[in-house]
Design a protein around this motif. Sequence first.
Motif, short mmCIF file in Angstrom:
data_model
loop_
_atom_site.label_atom_id
_atom_site.label_comp_id
_atom_site.label_asym_id
_atom_site.label_seq_id
_atom_site.Cartn_x
_atom_site.Cartn_y
_atom_site.Cartn_z
N ALA A 1 -57.97 -82.83 -2.37
CA ALA A 1 -56.93 -83.86 -2.49
C ALA A 1 -55.63 -83.25 -2.98
CB ALA A 1 -57.39 -84.97 -3.43
N ARG A 2 -55.70 -82.39 -3.99
CA ARG A 2 -54.48 -81.75 -4.50
C ARG A 2 -53.83 -80.90 -3.40
NH1 ARG A 2 -57.42 -79.92 -9.00
NH2 ARG A 2 -57.55 -81.62 -10.45
N SER A 3 -54.65 -80.22 -2.64
CA SER A 3 -54.13 -79.38 -1.56
C SER A 3 -53.44 -80.25 -0.51
CB SER A 3 -55.27 -78.60 -0.93
OG SER A 3 -54.84 -77.91 0.21
N THR A 4 -54.06 -81.36 -0.16
CA THR A 4 -53.49 -82.26 0.84
C THR A 4 -52.18 -82.87 0.34
OG1 THR A 4 -55.68 -82.76 1.68
CG2 THR A 4 -53.93 -84.29 2.26
N PHE A 5 -52.16 -83.32 -0.92
CA PHE A 5 -50.94 -83.89 -1.48
C PHE A 5 -49.83 -82.85 -1.54
CE2 PHE A 5 -53.65 -87.26 -3.61
CZ PHE A 5 -53.24 -88.26 -2.75
N GLY A 6 -50.18 -81.61 -1.81
CA GLY A 6 -49.19 -80.54 -1.82
C GLY A 6 -48.60 -80.32 -0.44
#
Length: 66
Positions: free
Chosen positions: A20-25
């Motif tokens: 999720a953090r990767s996608t939001f980034g």
Amino acid sequence: MSRNSIPSRPKAALPPPVAARSTFGEIADAVGPIRETFEQAIGDHPLRAAAVSLALGVLVGWLIKR
């Protein structure tokens, strides 16, 4: 049916919080230039930006009320 029949996750997959953090980034990187353009336009024309915001608020309120 056995309770131990939960499908296992492939080892190469990232845990959900990391994914999720990767996608939001990635989303933030993609939206960054657009955001900067909007910030510049709002800074250059604050009265127009306020009028557009008010008009959109009225329109959304009217649509919800219907």
